[in-house]
Design an enzyme around this catalytic site. Structure first.
Site, PDB file in Angstrom:
ATOM      1  N   ASP A   6       0.849  -1.190   0.000  1.00  0.00           N
ATOM      2  CA  ASP A   6       0.000   0.000   0.000  1.00  0.00           C
ATOM      3  C   ASP A   6       0.890   1.247   0.000  1.00  0.00           C
ATOM      4  O   ASP A   6       1.810   1.344   0.794  1.00  0.00           O
ATOM      5  CB  ASP A   6      -0.873  -0.041   1.257  1.00  0.00           C
ATOM      6  N   ASP A 101      -3.702   2.691  -5.322  1.00  0.00           N
ATOM      7  CA  ASP A 101      -2.500   2.701  -4.479  1.00  0.00           C
ATOM      8  C   ASP A 101      -2.259   1.397  -3.715  1.00  0.00           C
ATOM      9  O   ASP A 101      -1.473   1.382  -2.784  1.00  0.00           O
ATOM     10  CB  ASP A 101      -2.554   3.881  -3.494  1.00  0.00           C
ATOM     11  N   GLU A 102      -2.952   0.322  -4.074  1.00  0.00           N
ATOM     12  CA  GLU A 102      -2.778  -0.948  -3.353  1.00  0.00           C
ATOM     13  C   GLU A 102      -2.708  -2.122  -4.308  1.00  0.00           C
ATOM     14  O   GLU A 102      -3.484  -2.190  -5.261  1.00  0.00           O
ATOM     15  CB  GLU A 102      -4.006  -1.222  -2.471  1.00  0.00           C
TER      16      GLU A 102
END
Length: 428
Positions: A6, A101-102
């Site tokens: 993350d 974002d992960e």
DNA sequence: TCTGGGGTCCTAGGACCC
DNA sequence: TCTGGGGTCCTAGGACCC
């Protein structure tokens, strides 16, 4: 073992990569229309700026503390995201991109995970400038919790297992992946407030309170996998909508905004090689302005035939809009959904193979396929940009050099450092 | 004055079929 | 007087995620 990688404070970190003088300065990134805070640096979090807070509520604090504010720059964040993923891919065979974002990584059977995770982390930082944290767990849900902990450790890597009492006993239930505000309230009402209590509740009770969805989360927390790795699936729906920069009253202005969102949605659909079976248009007044009359409505239906033709979809969208538009309201938002997307070529074709038929007044009207027109539009956009061509209804945007009343507010936009030549940084 | 956007999945209920 | 049972498909609404 599953890892969740993350990016830390992702949008804020993207802004910092190209503006190192922002290091240690509190920064926030705003949603569309400069409305709410959607990302915060650690310094901004420390000032007590909450996720999702409207900008106008923290204006004073921002001035006082010298917080730097950015409008959202999705072109930049999207490009940075794919850079991070391309670095991760060098380390691992199977990766599932979960959000901008992960990413989940399949580490089954891979040895020395702590060392590998640290190396991955430092390589991403070195090559892209983005700091990431790595959470390790036997299930996706445990990896999520581990990532939470990893963010607070200098090493940036943490493992949580089903019997990590210390990781679970202080974690509020609503911080478990899959348990939101409503389910958390239901759980609290029967005395379950921490992740550990939830984990130790019987499966039968969990099912009674939260159905199969929550039961799966419960299983995952106990170390049994319910959420497997997923390959990217073609989308089923595409939505495009925006709040207006100002309130809008005239049908003509709403039409103009809708028409530009339809173009955007159709372009996305065509890029994926899909056709839509149905469409929905929705229209809202400002839900926060309780003193003015409220009106929210939507209209939906099937398209005459599965299509990715801009003009067909735009005409249908406008027909639905006219059906729900009422005079006398101050509108805040309009949007379009393309429904029931299917791969092009697999749809049920009309009877006449090379033409599209539509019954009107008892006669069959034959429309020539507009494929070439659609292709030409795409080519113009790819050469000259999105502003170069638009549907007639959308043209108000540039009328007389004024911005359309519905256009977005975006007052603190950073350059598109990585995707536009003219925005490239110059190093002295 | 000023409060985002884009998705997925599950369930219940209605329409319809034999 | 007495009116079944089992199934599918679709949609709206509610929950969740980032």
């Amino acid at each position: 073992m599953i890892a969740l990688v993350d990016c830390n404070n992702f949008y804020a970190s993207c802004e910092r990569v190209f503006s190192p003088k922002l290091d240690r300065i509190p920064i926030v990134v705003l949603s569309n229309n400069d409305g709410c805070v959607v990302a915060r640096s650690n310094e901004a979090k420390a000032l007590g700026i909450a996720m999702g807070v409207p900008l106008f509520k923290i204006k004073a604090l921002i001035k006082e503390e010298g917080v730097r504010v950015f409008s959202s720059n999705y072109e930049l964040y999207g490009d940075m995201s794919s850079r991070v993923v391309s670095v991760l891919r060098r380390f691992v065979p199977e990766i599932e991109i979960y959000s901008i974002d992960e990413s989940f990584i399949n580490f089954d059977g891979v040895p020395n995970l702590n060392e590998l995770s640290s190396e991955m982390r430092s390589t991403v930082k070195k090559w892209t400038g983005i700091p990431v944290s790595v959470g390790l767990g036997d299930t996706k849900t445990l990896a999520k919790i581990a990532n939470h902990k990893a963010k607070k450790k200098p090493s940036g890597v943490h493992r949580t297992s089903a019997d990590s009492i210390e990781d679970l006993e202080h974690l509020p239930v609503d911080e478990i992946w899959g348990i939101g505000a409503k389910l958390a309230r239901r759980l609290r009402s029967i005395g379950i407030t921490t992740a550990l209590q939830f984990k130790n509740t019987s499966a039968a009770l969990v099912r009674k309170v939260g159905g199969v969805v929550m039961e799966r989360t419960h299983q995952e927390l106990n170390g049994f996998r319910c959420f497997e790795f997923e390959q990217p699936q073609p989308r089923q729906n595409i939505c495009c909508s925006r709040s207006f920069g100002r309130r809008v009253e005239k049908l003509q202005d709403v039409e103009s905004a809708l028409s530009s969102y339809v173009s955007k949605a159709v372009r996305k659909m065509r890029a994926e090689g899909s056709v839509a079976n149905g469409i929905q248009v929705f229209l809202n007044t400002d839900r926060f302005n309780t003193s003015s009359p409220q009106y929210n409505n939507s209209s939906s239906g099937r398209l005459p035939y599965p299509s990715s033709d801009l003009l067909t979809v735009a005409n249908e969208a406008n027909r639905h809009l006219k059906r729900i538009f009422r005079k006398g309201y101050s509108y805040k938002k309009v949007g379009v959904l393309l429904l029931g997307l299917a791969p092009e070529g697999q749809q049920q074709l009309p009877l006449f193979a090379n033409s599209i038929g539509r019954k009107k007044n008892g006669r069959i009207q034959i429309k020539v396929r507009r494929e070439r027109l659609n292709e030409a539009i795409e080519e113009i956009i790819s050469k000259l940009g999105k502003e170069a061509i638009s549907l007639g209804r959308a043209s108000l945007k540039r009328n007389g050099g004024h911005r359309a009343p519905w256009s977005l507010k975006s007052e603190n936009l950073s350059p598109k450092y990585t995707t536009r030549w003219e925005d490239l940084l110059i190093v002295k």
